[in-house]
Design an enzyme around this catalytic site. Structure first.
Site, short mmCIF file in Angstrom:
data_model
loop_
_atom_site.label_atom_id
_atom_site.label_comp_id
_atom_site.label_asym_id
_atom_site.label_seq_id
_atom_site.Cartn_x
_atom_site.Cartn_y
_atom_site.Cartn_z
N THR A 70 0.85 -1.39 0.01
CA THR A 70 0.05 -0.10 -0.01
C THR A 70 0.74 1.27 0.05
O THR A 70 0.62 2.16 -0.80
CB THR A 70 -1.08 -0.02 1.21
OG1 THR A 70 -1.89 -1.03 0.99
CG2 THR A 70 -1.69 1.26 1.26
N ASN A 149 -5.58 -9.36 -7.94
CA ASN A 149 -5.53 -10.16 -6.51
C ASN A 149 -6.71 -10.93 -6.33
O ASN A 149 -6.72 -11.59 -5.47
CB ASN A 149 -5.16 -8.85 -5.41
CG ASN A 149 -6.42 -8.03 -5.50
OD1 ASN A 149 -6.46 -7.30 -6.39
ND2 ASN A 149 -7.04 -7.64 -4.33
N GLN A 178 0.88 -9.19 -6.50
CA GLN A 178 0.39 -10.72 -6.74
C GLN A 178 1.25 -11.31 -7.92
O GLN A 178 1.01 -12.60 -8.25
CB GLN A 178 -1.04 -10.56 -7.10
CG GLN A 178 -1.97 -10.05 -6.04
CD GLN A 178 -1.96 -11.16 -4.71
OE1 GLN A 178 -1.42 -12.44 -4.80
NE2 GLN A 178 -2.25 -10.66 -3.63
N SER A 199 5.18 -6.31 -2.52
CA SER A 199 4.97 -6.67 -0.98
C SER A 199 5.45 -7.80 -0.54
O SER A 199 5.59 -9.01 -0.96
CB SER A 199 3.54 -6.67 -0.53
OG SER A 199 3.31 -6.73 0.61
N GLY A 200 6.35 -7.93 0.74
CA GLY A 200 7.16 -9.07 1.11
C GLY A 200 6.13 -10.06 1.75
O GLY A 200 6.60 -11.14 1.48
N HIS A 201 5.06 -9.74 2.36
CA HIS A 201 4.38 -10.82 3.11
C HIS A 201 3.58 -11.66 1.90
O HIS A 201 2.90 -12.72 2.38
CB HIS A 201 3.45 -10.06 4.12
CG HIS A 201 2.05 -9.61 3.54
ND1 HIS A 201 0.92 -10.00 3.65
CD2 HIS A 201 1.94 -8.30 3.20
CE1 HIS A 201 0.07 -9.33 3.29
NE2 HIS A 201 0.51 -8.04 2.91
N THR A 237 14.44 5.93 10.10
CA THR A 237 15.64 5.07 10.06
C THR A 237 14.72 3.41 9.29
O THR A 237 13.91 3.10 9.48
CB THR A 237 15.32 4.37 11.62
OG1 THR A 237 16.05 5.69 12.31
CG2 THR A 237 16.63 3.39 11.75
N CYS A 324 -9.09 -7.33 1.44
CA CYS A 324 -9.18 -5.93 1.89
C CYS A 324 -10.82 -5.71 1.69
O CYS A 324 -10.99 -4.76 2.33
CB CYS A 324 -8.42 -5.15 0.57
SG CYS A 324 -6.64 -5.27 0.74
#
Length: 382
Positions: A70, A149, A178, A199-201, A237, A324
């Site tokens: 996002t 998605n 996706q 997106s990593g997840h 950071t 979502c």
């Protein structure tokens, strides 16, 4: 539990979790610090950035780490449009984008931007002819997702890139959340996208991790201001452990892509054949032209929530369309765009496969779904 909701999120690989823990344990210093521990952390960060750059066929300085898909998508929309108002205030996207794109471009209307939404056919795919007719001299951004998605539709992004670059000055953004790790995507092709978000997840990485990458140096402004980290484009950071874990997940996904895709395609085709046995009770939203890891269908005159609960009682986890929108009462915007019959709009189910699924999972789903259909709809159609 048999988990078939991998497009919502994936279970992290053990190797990814171990990497995250090891980096937190040994390289916890701020990578912006000039002492030795900070220099070591920054070197590890640079290595992770280089690994992503290699996978996407770009240069290290064009890869930025974010907090997820996002943020990356919002960064692409707002960063490009706000930095290029001198080129124009016209945006093109599609009716079936993720909400992080649709809501972002809609919000820009308040600043005088015009937005055109490309329609899709019954398979969820855009028309390249419509794209070409919508392009204007003042088009500043085109954003088209690679794989949808909710239904797995694959958009012709290379063909779209050629049209966009030949007929406008617009930047071309592709939401690859996706598709990365499931289909080839990157900047290797000369006529590919200008910006890619990940997106990593979604690739057995960790939540809170994402990537925005560029083909080349682009005129873009930051969303976050502060200490000037990430080439001055994303202050704050940098979470080195998340960045390194994301690079690890990305490497595993790309290394396994061929084997995983063959496995997903076998399951996809098997389930398509299985579902046709239920006759007119089933409407397929995903077909063979789509991505192998997503299979969406609808059951006539039943709500998706009822089907999900019935399957969950049998140990099968699936979803209605996207995570979502699944908690909302209204029909998904993607389903609306497909113009399917009203009898099927409420009963949409999405199966999405991941690297940890097995043949036995698919067999168990078929058994459970057959029982559910007998319970809710009567005997299986012949």
């Amino acid at each position: 539990m048999i988990y078939l909701d991998n497009s919502a999120t994936t279970k992290p690989h053990k190797e990814v979790l171990n990497t995250f823990l090891q980096v937190n344990e040994s390289y916890y210093a701020n990578p912006s610090s000039i002492h030795e521990a900070g220099v070591e952390a920054n070197a590890l960060l640079d290595r992770a950035r280089g690994q992503i750059a290699d996978l996407l066929h770009t240069e290290n300085q064009y890869v930025l780490f974010t907090a997820g898909g996002t943020e990356s998508n919002n960064f692409a929309v707002f960063g490009i449009t706000k930095a290029n108002t001198h080129k124009g205030k016209h945006i093109i996207t599609t009716e079936v984008e993720h909400p992080s794109i649709i809501e972002a471009v809609k919000s820009l209307r308040n600043d005088g931007y015009e937005v055109d939404f490309l329609k899709v056919d019954e398979n969820g795919v855009i028309s390249l002819e419509e794209l070409q007719t919508k392009l204007r001299k003042d088009t500043v951004l085109v954003s088209i997702m690679h794989v949808n998605n909710e239904i797995g539709a694959i958009q012709p992004i290379n063909e779209a890139a050629k049209i966009i670059h030949e007929n406008s000055r617009a930047a071309f953004h592709v939401d690859a959340v996706q598709s990365f790790g499931k289909l080839p995507i990157g900047f290797k092709d000369e006529e590919g996208p200008d910006i890619i978000t990940i997106s990593g997840h979604k690739i057995h990485g960790l939540k809170g991790s994402g990537i925005i990458a560029f083909r080349k140096k682009m005129n873009i402004i930051p969303l976050l201001l502060g200490g000037g980290q990430e080439q001055g484009l994303r202050s704050g950071t940098v979470a080195v452990p998340l960045a390194v874990a994301t690079a690890k997940a990305a490497r595993i996904a790309c290394e396994n892509m061929g084997k995983s895709t063959r496995k997903y395609r076998k399951w996809h085709n098997d389930l398509l054949e299985f579902l046709t046995e239920f006759g007119e009770n089933i409407h397929l939203l995903s077909g063979k032209p789509g991505a192998a890891h997503i299979l969406s269908f609808s059951v006539k005159d039943l709500k998706g929530e009822i089907l999900i609960n019935a399957l969950q009682k049998r140990g099968i986890i699936v979803s209605t369309s996207s995570a979502c929108s699944s908690k909302q009462k209204k029909t998904s915007h993607v389903v609306e765009a497909l113009n399917i019959h009203s009898n099927f709009k409420k009963g949409v189910i999405r199966l999405s496969f991941g690297e940890l699924n097995t043949d036995e999972d698919i067999l168990e789903f078929k058994k459970a779904f057959t029982d559910v259909m007998k319970e809710l709809k009567g005997d299986k159609s012949q």
